[in-house]
Design a protein around this motif. Structure first.
Motif, PDB file in Angstrom:
ATOM      1  N   SER A   1      33.085  34.968  18.195  1.00  0.00           N
ATOM      2  CA  SER A   1      32.745  35.205  19.594  1.00  0.00           C
ATOM      3  C   SER A   1      31.610  36.235  19.658  1.00  0.00           C
ATOM      4  O   SER A   1      31.694  37.299  19.049  1.00  0.00           O
ATOM      5  CB  SER A   1      33.957  35.730  20.376  1.00  0.00           C
ATOM      6  N   LEU A   2      30.559  35.895  20.394  1.00  0.00           N
ATOM      7  CA  LEU A   2      29.391  36.764  20.503  1.00  0.00           C
ATOM      8  C   LEU A   2      29.043  36.954  21.974  1.00  0.00           C
ATOM      9  O   LEU A   2      28.799  35.982  22.695  1.00  0.00           O
ATOM     10  CB  LEU A   2      28.199  36.168  19.754  1.00  0.00           C
ATOM     11  N   ALA A   3      29.035  38.193  22.422  1.00  0.00           N
ATOM     12  CA  ALA A   3      28.626  38.519  23.786  1.00  0.00           C
ATOM     13  C   ALA A   3      27.165  38.944  23.757  1.00  0.00           C
ATOM     14  O   ALA A   3      26.840  40.066  23.339  1.00  0.00           O
ATOM     15  CB  ALA A   3      29.502  39.621  24.354  1.00  0.00           C
ATOM     16  N   LEU A   4      26.274  38.049  24.165  1.00  0.00           N
ATOM     17  CA  LEU A   4      24.845  38.350  24.148  1.00  0.00           C
ATOM     18  C   LEU A   4      24.474  39.322  25.261  1.00  0.00           C
ATOM     19  O   LEU A   4      23.522  40.098  25.121  1.00  0.00           O
ATOM     20  CB  LEU A   4      24.055  37.043  24.290  1.00  0.00           C
ATOM     21  N   SER A   5      25.205  39.261  26.362  1.00  0.00           N
ATOM     22  CA  SER A   5      25.032  40.198  27.474  1.00  0.00           C
ATOM     23  C   SER A   5      26.291  40.119  28.318  1.00  0.00           C
ATOM     24  O   SER A   5      27.230  39.385  27.994  1.00  0.00           O
ATOM     25  CB  SER A   5      23.790  39.845  28.306  1.00  0.00           C
ATOM     26  N   THR A   6      26.323  40.846  29.409  1.00  0.00           N
ATOM     27  CA  THR A   6      27.495  40.786  30.289  1.00  0.00           C
ATOM     28  C   THR A   6      27.594  39.441  30.999  1.00  0.00           C
ATOM     29  O   THR A   6      28.660  39.070  31.481  1.00  0.00           O
ATOM     30  CB  THR A   6      27.426  41.910  31.330  1.00  0.00           C
ATOM     31  N   GLU A   7      26.496  38.684  31.051  1.00  0.00           N
ATOM     32  CA  GLU A   7      26.504  37.384  31.726  1.00  0.00           C
ATOM     33  C   GLU A   7      26.486  36.203  30.763  1.00  0.00           C
ATOM     34  O   GLU A   7      26.794  35.083  31.158  1.00  0.00           O
ATOM     35  CB  GLU A   7      25.283  37.242  32.662  1.00  0.00           C
ATOM     36  N   LEU A   8      26.130  36.424  29.504  1.00  0.00           N
ATOM     37  CA  LEU A   8      25.939  35.317  28.562  1.00  0.00           C
ATOM     38  C   LEU A   8      26.772  35.533  27.305  1.00  0.00           C
ATOM     39  O   LEU A   8      26.684  36.594  26.675  1.00  0.00           O
ATOM     40  CB  LEU A   8      24.459  35.200  28.192  1.00  0.00           C
ATOM     41  N   SER A   9      27.575  34.531  26.943  1.00  0.00           N
ATOM     42  CA  SER A   9      28.398  34.629  25.737  1.00  0.00           C
ATOM     43  C   SER A   9      28.413  33.291  25.012  1.00  0.00           C
ATOM     44  O   SER A   9      28.243  32.231  25.619  1.00  0.00           O
ATOM     45  CB  SER A   9      29.831  35.047  26.087  1.00  0.00           C
ATOM     46  N   LEU A  10      28.641  33.355  23.700  1.00  0.00           N
ATOM     47  CA  LEU A  10      28.670  32.172  22.844  1.00  0.00           C
ATOM     48  C   LEU A  10      29.900  32.258  21.955  1.00  0.00           C
ATOM     49  O   LEU A  10      30.174  33.300  21.358  1.00  0.00           O
ATOM     50  CB  LEU A  10      27.402  32.102  21.988  1.00  0.00           C
ATOM     51  N   GLU A  11      30.637  31.146  21.857  1.00  0.00           N
ATOM     52  CA  GLU A  11      31.848  31.114  21.038  1.00  0.00           C
ATOM     53  C   GLU A  11      31.835  29.872  20.156  1.00  0.00           C
ATOM     54  O   GLU A  11      31.562  28.765  20.628  1.00  0.00           O
ATOM     55  CB  GLU A  11      33.100  31.116  21.907  1.00  0.00           C
ATOM     56  N   GLY A  12      32.124  30.066  18.867  1.00  0.00           N
ATOM     57  CA  GLY A  12      32.210  28.960  17.922  1.00  0.00           C
ATOM     58  C   GLY A  12      33.608  28.854  17.338  1.00  0.00           C
ATOM     59  O   GLY A  12      34.285  29.869  17.119  1.00  0.00           O
ATOM     60  N   TYR A  13      34.043  27.629  17.091  1.00  0.00           N
ATOM     61  CA  TYR A  13      35.413  27.385  16.630  1.00  0.00           C
ATOM     62  C   TYR A  13      35.389  26.245  15.627  1.00  0.00           C
ATOM     63  O   TYR A  13      34.726  25.224  15.842  1.00  0.00           O
ATOM     64  CB  TYR A  13      36.293  27.035  17.836  1.00  0.00           C
ATOM     65  N   MET A  14      36.106  26.415  14.518  1.00  0.00           N
ATOM     66  CA  MET A  14      36.221  25.345  13.521  1.00  0.00           C
ATOM     67  C   MET A  14      37.643  25.325  12.977  1.00  0.00           C
ATOM     68  O   MET A  14      38.203  26.366  12.645  1.00  0.00           O
ATOM     69  CB  MET A  14      35.229  25.519  12.377  1.00  0.00           C
ATOM     70  N   GLN A  15      38.215  24.134  12.884  1.00  0.00           N
ATOM     71  CA  GLN A  15      39.576  23.967  12.382  1.00  0.00           C
ATOM     72  C   GLN A  15      39.628  22.818  11.395  1.00  0.00           C
ATOM     73  O   GLN A  15      39.109  21.728  11.659  1.00  0.00           O
ATOM     74  CB  GLN A  15      40.558  23.702  13.520  1.00  0.00           C
ATOM     75  N   VAL A  16      40.273  23.065  10.271  1.00  0.00           N
ATOM     76  CA  VAL A  16      40.595  22.019   9.311  1.00  0.00           C
ATOM     77  C   VAL A  16      42.119  21.933   9.257  1.00  0.00           C
ATOM     78  O   VAL A  16      42.792  22.922   8.959  1.00  0.00           O
ATOM     79  CB  VAL A  16      40.031  22.327   7.911  1.00  0.00           C
TER      80      VAL A  16
END
Length: 286
Positions: A162-177
């Protein structure tokens, strides 16, 4: 120590559990948990069947433990395990898990989780036929059930960032095996169960001479193994207060095999299923 019970509208007992929990908290905010639980016989469930009948739940004696480090540290984690046996049936189970969380900066969090589980001798309902040979349903008056003991094992590996680029913009990555495998054995039946909501007692089962070869080609058809690879990315952008844009990309791979074991080989070469989703939420301010 705690006791909990749940009953259906007709006074059938759906659940009864007796558990004792011990919790230890150290000065460094490490936490240890030890749990003992016993579920006595005499409970019933409808989750195993789809025709309104009651299926007898096995009694269980379970012990589990877990250890967790201070979650306010830059690096934290935990691990645990549990074991379960049924005193009156062949059911046995064991599971273990670990997880680790890294916070290299206030805006970034990385998490890795693993879970391994094994179950042996789990009695399952695999088929039901009514008096006219059709599948059972709520109004069937006489039913024949086929049952078998099921052995399964599964492995789950999950990574999240989980990455919060700013208070308005965030990016989340998820991977499951995820992979699971198992099979059926020791087939049995309950014949001529009567009534709209019959109770399937384990003591009423009768062994039947079936070896799992449904098509009679010499190979058993009651083994299974499947694996999945799921990955997604989620972008959340709050354009202005109350208005949010969410973009999601998902990619999935899956394969099934007639094996009684976990199998990951060839998973990435299977056909991919991809989904793109855009969602815009507007705040009208009316």
């Amino acid at each position: 120590t705690d006791n909990n019970a749940e009953f259906a509208f007709d006074h059938t007992r759906k659940k009864l559990g007796i558990n004792t929990k011990l919790t230890l908290l150290t000065q460094n905010f490490w936490t240890g948990i030890l749990l003992f639980e016993y579920k006595p016989p005499g409970s019933w469930t409808r989750r195993e069947t789809s025709d309104g009948s009651w299926f007898e739940v096995s009694d269980e004696a379970r012990v589990s433990f877990g250890v967790e480090s201070n979650p306010r540290k830059q690096f934290s984690g935990g691990f645990g395990a549990e074991a379960m046996v049924s005193p009156s049936t062949e059911l046995q189970a064991a599971a273990a898990y670990t997880y680790a969380t890294l916070n290299p900066s206030p805006a970034l969090q990385l998490t890795l989780k693993t879970n391994l589980e094994r179950r042996i001798g789990d009695l399952r309902v695999i088929d039901c036929l009514s008096e006219d040979g059709s599948s059972c349903w709520l109004r069937s008056t006489s039913r024949d059930y086929a049952l078998a003991l099921q052995d399964t094992r599964s492995l789950d590996l999950t990574a999240r960032a989980s990455l919060a680029l700013s208070t308005e913009l965030s990016l989340e990555g998820y991977m499951q095996v995820f992979a699971a495998g198992g099979g059926l054995h020791d087939y049995a039946a309950i014949f001529a169960a009567q009534g709209a909501h019959p109770k399937l007692e384990r003591a009423s089962t009768e062994s039947i001479p079936f070896n799992g070869d449904s098509d009679r080609d010499g190979d058993r058809d009651d083994r299974f193994s499947f694996a999945t690879l799921n990955a997604n990315m989620v972008l959340r952008w709050e354009l202005f207060p109350g208005t949010t844009l969410i973009a999601v990309y998902t990619r999935a791979h899956r394969h099934n095999r007639d094996l009684n074991r976990l199998a990951f080989a060839g998973l990435r070469r299977t056909k991919a299923e991809e989904i793109i989703l855009l969602k815009l939420t507007l705040f009208a301010g009316l």
